[in-house]
Enzyme design. Structure first.
Site, PDB file in Angstrom:
ATOM      1  N   LYS A   1       0.869  -1.408   0.193  1.00 31.55           N
ATOM      2  CA  LYS A   1      -0.007  -0.052   0.020  1.00 31.55           C
ATOM      3  C   LYS A   1       0.567   1.058  -0.204  1.00 31.55           C
ATOM      4  O   LYS A   1       2.085   1.509   0.746  1.00 31.55           O
ATOM      5  CB  LYS A   1      -1.291   0.131   1.622  1.00 31.55           C
ATOM      6  CG  LYS A   1      -2.136   0.990   0.884  1.00 31.55           C
ATOM      7  CD  LYS A   1      -3.282   0.161   0.613  1.00 31.55           C
ATOM      8  CE  LYS A   1      -4.962   0.966   0.179  1.00 31.55           C
ATOM      9  NZ  LYS A   1      -5.514  -0.379  -0.605  1.00 31.55           N
TER      10      LYS A   1
HETATM   11  P1  NAD Z   1     -13.984   7.186  -2.946  1.00 35.69           P
HETATM   12  O1  NAD Z   1     -13.220   8.414  -2.556  1.00 35.69           O
HETATM   13  O2  NAD Z   1     -14.305   7.238  -4.248  1.00 35.69           O
HETATM   14  O3  NAD Z   1     -14.817   7.332  -1.909  1.00 35.69           O
HETATM   15  C1  NAD Z   1     -15.403   7.534  -0.436  1.00 35.69           C
HETATM   16  C2  NAD Z   1     -16.037   8.055  -0.365  1.00 35.69           C
HETATM   17  O4  NAD Z   1     -16.374   7.568   1.028  1.00 35.69           O
HETATM   18  C3  NAD Z   1     -16.853   9.147  -0.447  1.00 35.69           C
HETATM   19  O5  NAD Z   1     -18.389   9.130  -0.995  1.00 35.69           O
HETATM   20  C4  NAD Z   1     -16.304  10.281   0.788  1.00 35.69           C
HETATM   21  O6  NAD Z   1     -17.241  10.882   0.346  1.00 35.69           O
HETATM   22  C5  NAD Z   1     -17.165   8.903   1.692  1.00 35.69           C
HETATM   23  N1  NAD Z   1     -16.728   9.608   2.897  1.00 35.69           N
HETATM   24  C6  NAD Z   1     -14.847   9.497   3.400  1.00 35.69           C
HETATM   25  N2  NAD Z   1     -15.202  10.280   4.628  1.00 35.69           N
HETATM   26  C7  NAD Z   1     -16.282   9.964   5.642  1.00 35.69           C
HETATM   27  C8  NAD Z   1     -17.149   9.805   5.971  1.00 35.69           C
HETATM   28  N3  NAD Z   1     -16.786  10.699   7.500  1.00 35.69           N
HETATM   29  N4  NAD Z   1     -18.970   9.527   6.665  1.00 35.69           N
HETATM   30  C9  NAD Z   1     -19.003   9.044   5.451  1.00 35.69           C
HETATM   31  N5  NAD Z   1     -18.333   9.323   4.277  1.00 35.69           N
HETATM   32  C10 NAD Z   1     -17.042   9.133   4.349  1.00 35.69           C
HETATM   33  O7  NAD Z   1     -13.092   5.954  -2.778  1.00 35.69           O
HETATM   34  P2  NAD Z   1     -13.385   4.181  -2.847  1.00 35.69           P
HETATM   35  O8  NAD Z   1     -12.509   3.952  -3.768  1.00 35.69           O
HETATM   36  O9  NAD Z   1     -14.832   4.443  -3.018  1.00 35.69           O
HETATM   37  O10 NAD Z   1     -12.808   3.570  -1.550  1.00 35.69           O
HETATM   38  C11 NAD Z   1     -13.695   3.685  -0.064  1.00 35.69           C
HETATM   39  C12 NAD Z   1     -13.279   2.476   0.609  1.00 35.69           C
HETATM   40  O11 NAD Z   1     -13.551   0.776  -0.478  1.00 35.69           O
HETATM   41  C13 NAD Z   1     -12.288   2.089   0.948  1.00 35.69           C
HETATM   42  O12 NAD Z   1     -12.155   1.893   2.465  1.00 35.69           O
HETATM   43  C14 NAD Z   1     -11.359   1.705  -0.374  1.00 35.69           C
HETATM   44  O13 NAD Z   1     -10.097   1.788   0.899  1.00 35.69           O
HETATM   45  C15 NAD Z   1     -11.974   0.227  -0.593  1.00 35.69           C
HETATM   46  N6  NAD Z   1     -11.656  -0.242  -1.422  1.00 35.69           N
HETATM   47  C16 NAD Z   1     -11.417   0.251  -2.435  1.00 35.69           C
HETATM   48  C17 NAD Z   1     -11.162  -0.258  -4.106  1.00 35.69           C
HETATM   49  C18 NAD Z   1     -12.195   0.603  -5.447  1.00 35.69           C
HETATM   50  O14 NAD Z   1     -11.684   0.053  -6.404  1.00 35.69           O
HETATM   51  N7  NAD Z   1     -11.925   1.530  -5.284  1.00 35.69           N
HETATM   52  C19 NAD Z   1     -10.798  -1.679  -4.197  1.00 35.69           C
HETATM   53  C20 NAD Z   1     -10.623  -2.221  -2.795  1.00 35.69           C
HETATM   54  C21 NAD Z   1     -11.318  -1.696  -1.481  1.00 35.69           C
END
Ligand code: NAD
Length: 414
Positions: free
Chosen positions: A104
């Site tokens: 990471k």
């Molecule tokens: P992103 O940045 O596209 O979206 C994050 C979302 O969370 C946004 O809507 C934001 O407003 C919201 N958010 C942030 N802080 C918040 C809070 N305190 N309360 C409520 N909502 C809040 O990120 P993403 O890519 O969708 O990733 C989301 C999660 O999924 C992360 O934990 C990431 O590590 C995990 N993840 C993502 C992927 C991927 O393919 N993008 C793969 C595996 C895991």
């Protein structure tokens, strides 16, 4: 109470070691990240001054293959969090049975305060600073929170320029125009949906008409809300960093997505009423999906959840103290290292295509993804059943068995 993310991971590794009776040498190896690089990322800002950000790249373990993991840009990112997320990737790639280790990285910065040009300079300088670690046989980054295909394109381009030749297998989550894979963008959400379907089927809960709440409406949560609604579920509440919206009859995921594109938040959506996120957690529903940041499900939130199943789309959303509360309350938790493995599995498919120089069609990617997620779910469910433990403990135990086998096969140098 364990609130440090690295301590939380260690607790889970220790627990899996006890459950499996793994060789203590293997256990000790996995308690320490293989390598960790902390770098200064000096960037000329648009106003002419130089800002110095801090960045990291961590390889937790590379026994099963090259280090694999996302790059996160976030103002509160810490070294311990990056280590914890890297370790989760080691266990996730083992659960998904794909030939990668765990990594990471990220930069402590707030992308919302950066212009596009500043974001590009941060990305390119960070890439240069972690260059010695990168490469298609060493470490393959992907997007994570606040990074996307555009950031991956800059990263790949910086590598190509500094190395003097194109290296398409050096990064995944690339734009389609640069050799990205079809379905990568929605792969995490579609893997989460596979886990929702499999867990509901295993528990004999019908999917159509069931109620879901989703925290986070970004790349994962936003796509997932649409997929859940398409599968016949009622998405009754959604939150993002701005607040939460609720509609007992189900939010219209497409209208909500249009509203978020126009305004930047779910707040103010006319197809629902505004509620506090803290009230959202207590809503009666069949499914809850944390799809935002780590640590959202505290002991207190766990005590208020009114759901049958929680599928962890986010990485590390549940604090260790919340796990026993969820177990006591009978909430079945599909853990992050299984639930969101669709993303890294699609990354594996993209890496394989980039290295083959041959693009698979969309249907092939989607079919292989579904089958891989189904296999992972079945294996975790069986392990948890055999050990009579939660799916999380079962998933870590399954991953540890696979890691131990690989570590023993390689032996220790010198
Ligand atoms: P992103 O940045 O596209 O979206 C994050 C979302 O969370 C946004 O809507 C934001 O407003 C919201 N958010 C942030 N802080 C918040 C809070 N305190 N309360 C409520 N909502 C809040 O990120 P993403 O890519 O969708 O990733 C989301 C999660 O999924 C992360 O934990 C990431 O590590 C995990 N993840 C993502 C992927 C991927 O393919 N993008 C793969 C595996 C895991």
């Amino acid at each position: 109470m364990v609130s440090d993310p690295w301590d939380a991971v260690l607790e889970r590794i220790d627990d899996a070691a006890k459950l499996t009776g793994v060789d203590p040498d293997v256990h000790r190896l996995l308690r320490t990240p293989r390598r960790m690089l902390e770098v200064a990322v000096p960037v000329r800002m648009d106003d002419g001054r130089v800002e110095v950000f801090t960045g990291w790249r961590v390889h937790h373990d590379t026994t099963r293959g090259p280090a694999k993991g996302g790059i996160r840009f976030h103002p509160e990112l810490t070294a311990h969090e990056v280590c914890a997320l890297a370790a989760d990737m080691t266990f996730k790639t083992a659960v998904a049975k794909i030939p990668f280790g765990g990594a990471k990285g990220g930069v402590r910065c707030d992308p919302r305060r950066l212009s596009l040009a500043e974001l590009e300079r941060v990305t390119r300088r960070y890439t240069l600073e972690i260059l010695p670690l990168l490469g298609p046989d060493k470490d393959i980054p992907a997007p994570d929170v606040n990074t996307d295909g555009r950031v991956m394109a800059w990263l790949m381009d910086t590598l190509a320029i500094t190395q003097g030749h194109d290296i398409p297998g050096s990064v995944t989550g690339k734009p389609l125009s640069l050799g990205g894979t079809p379905a990568h963008a929605g792969a995490t959400a579609s893997g989460v949906l596979t886990c929702v379907r499999a867990s509901f089927a295993a528990l004999d809960v019908p999917l159509p008409g069931s109620r879901a709440i989703v925290q986070g409406f970004g790349k994962v949560g936003g796509t997932l809300a649409f997929l859940l609604a398409s599968a016949g579920m009622r998405v009754i509440a959604v939150s993002d960093v701005g607040g939460a919206v609720y509609n007992a009859g189900g939010l219209d995921a497409i209208d909500l997505s249009d509203h978020v594109s126009a305004t930047g938040s779910v707040v103010g959506f006319v197809g629902g009423e505004r509620i506090d996120e803290s009230d959202m957690w207590g809503l009666e529903c069949e499914l809850v999906v944390p799809a935002a940041l780590s640590g959202a499900i505290t002991e207190e939130v766990a005590g208020r959840l009114n759901a049958k199943v929680m599928v962890e789309a986010a990485n590390g959303p549940t604090l260790p103290d919340a796990d026993p509360v969820l177990e006591r309350r009978g909430v079945v938790v599909v853990p992050d290292i299984l639930a969101n493995a669709g993303g890294v599995t699609a990354s594996y498919f993209e890496w394989a295509q980039s290295r083959q120089g041959y693009a698979w069609d969309e249907e092939t990617v989607a079919t292989r993804l579904r089958s891989s997620m189904d296999d992972a779910f079945t294996a975790v469910w069986a392990k948890a059943d055999t050990l009579s433990v939660s799916l999380r403990r079962g998933a870590f135990a399954l991953a540890l068995d696979r890691l131990a086998e690989a570590i023993e096969a390689r032996g220790l140098f010198p």
